[in-house]
Design an enzyme around this catalytic site. Sequence first.
Site, PDB file in Angstrom:
ATOM      1  N   THR A  88     -12.067   6.318   3.186  1.00  0.00           N
ATOM      2  CA  THR A  88     -10.990   7.018   3.885  1.00  0.00           C
ATOM      3  C   THR A  88     -11.455   8.404   4.316  1.00  0.00           C
ATOM      4  O   THR A  88     -12.419   8.954   3.772  1.00  0.00           O
ATOM      5  CB  THR A  88      -9.750   7.161   2.991  1.00  0.00           C
ATOM      6  OG1 THR A  88      -9.993   8.155   1.990  1.00  0.00           O
ATOM      7  CG2 THR A  88      -9.395   5.846   2.304  1.00  0.00           C
ATOM      8  N   ASP A 141      -1.616  12.033  -4.063  1.00  0.00           N
ATOM      9  CA  ASP A 141      -1.641  13.469  -4.283  1.00  0.00           C
ATOM     10  C   ASP A 141      -2.037  13.745  -5.736  1.00  0.00           C
ATOM     11  O   ASP A 141      -1.380  13.279  -6.670  1.00  0.00           O
ATOM     12  CB  ASP A 141      -0.259  14.056  -4.007  1.00  0.00           C
ATOM     13  CG  ASP A 141      -0.287  15.562  -3.841  1.00  0.00           C
ATOM     14  OD1 ASP A 141      -0.941  16.227  -4.672  1.00  0.00           O
ATOM     15  OD2 ASP A 141       0.343  16.083  -2.909  1.00  0.00           O
ATOM     16  N   GLU A 147     -11.184  10.747   1.421  1.00  0.00           N
ATOM     17  CA  GLU A 147     -12.285  10.501   0.496  1.00  0.00           C
ATOM     18  C   GLU A 147     -13.569  11.159   0.979  1.00  0.00           C
ATOM     19  O   GLU A 147     -14.306  11.785   0.187  1.00  0.00           O
ATOM     20  CB  GLU A 147     -12.484   8.995   0.358  1.00  0.00           C
ATOM     21  CG  GLU A 147     -13.637   8.556  -0.502  1.00  0.00           C
ATOM     22  CD  GLU A 147     -13.757   7.047  -0.553  1.00  0.00           C
ATOM     23  OE1 GLU A 147     -14.562   6.547  -1.360  1.00  0.00           O
ATOM     24  OE2 GLU A 147     -13.039   6.358   0.211  1.00  0.00           O
ATOM     25  N   ASP A 183     -10.384  10.970  -6.245  1.00  0.00           N
ATOM     26  CA  ASP A 183     -11.593  11.784  -6.351  1.00  0.00           C
ATOM     27  C   ASP A 183     -11.364  12.967  -7.283  1.00  0.00           C
ATOM     28  O   ASP A 183     -12.125  13.933  -7.273  1.00  0.00           O
ATOM     29  CB  ASP A 183     -12.070  12.255  -4.976  1.00  0.00           C
ATOM     30  CG  ASP A 183     -11.097  13.205  -4.308  1.00  0.00           C
ATOM     31  OD1 ASP A 183      -9.885  13.118  -4.603  1.00  0.00           O
ATOM     32  OD2 ASP A 183     -11.526  14.044  -3.491  1.00  0.00           O
ATOM     33  N   GLU A 219       0.854  -1.188   0.000  1.00  0.00           N
ATOM     34  CA  GLU A 219       0.000   0.000   0.000  1.00  0.00           C
ATOM     35  C   GLU A 219       0.886   1.233   0.000  1.00  0.00           C
ATOM     36  O   GLU A 219       1.694   1.432   0.916  1.00  0.00           O
ATOM     37  CB  GLU A 219      -0.933   0.023   1.212  1.00  0.00           C
ATOM     38  CG  GLU A 219      -1.858   1.228   1.215  1.00  0.00           C
ATOM     39  CD  GLU A 219      -2.888   1.199   2.337  1.00  0.00           C
ATOM     40  OE1 GLU A 219      -3.781   2.073   2.325  1.00  0.00           O
ATOM     41  OE2 GLU A 219      -2.809   0.314   3.210  1.00  0.00           O
TER      42      GLU A 219
END
Length: 223
Positions: free
Chosen positions: A202, A131, A205, A167, A56
């Site tokens: 998250t 980012d 998010e 997003d 991750e």
Amino acid sequence: MTVNSAPQTYKLRRGRITPGQRLALGTLADRFAVPEGDGPLDLGALFGADVPVVLEIGFGMGGTTLEMAEADQGTGLIAADVHTPGVGALLRGLHERELENVRVLNGDGGALLRQRIPSGSLAGIRVYFPDPWPKARHHKRRLVDAEFAALVADRLAPGGRLHCATDWEHYAEQMVAVLSAEPGLELEHGGPVERPAWRPVTKYEARGVARGHAVADIFAVRA
């Protein structure tokens, strides 16, 4: 616990380290650390023979990482982030939940992927809300580009899966373009899909959704 990186694909975030996070960094880092060194990691020695391993890249404060690691303790997880308070929070959470299937890197996961992950060794790679570098002149700093796609294709085992989430609409389009163009990967579902139920929301998010951002989950599999 530190791996140097270049080029830099992230902005260092300022954040106050709480006493609990500082204590965790001082007392738990060695227990959960990715072994230091310059050579390839021995993932079998790290997690056990035949244990699938996922990397991750960027975990923020570690909440999602903890939930997913606890739900799938048969998978070894290497979690990397440059945000020191988040590293401390994740270390503390691993100790409190008594999880032993996670190793933590206080450093750049992209550099770790380039420098120390053996070819064909990973069952999965997760890149959740990297980012976005929204300004056009900064797009070259985005993590998920053609070079990254080729690196992912090399490091994943056959059938291994890359899972990205963002997003930012333009970044999602870039992800789809570079992953579709990489011959070693197959884009799943034909493009972005809604968040699968097994991926927790998250904090980053949730803030994006509150601002009206549409979230895209993107999957690609090693052919």
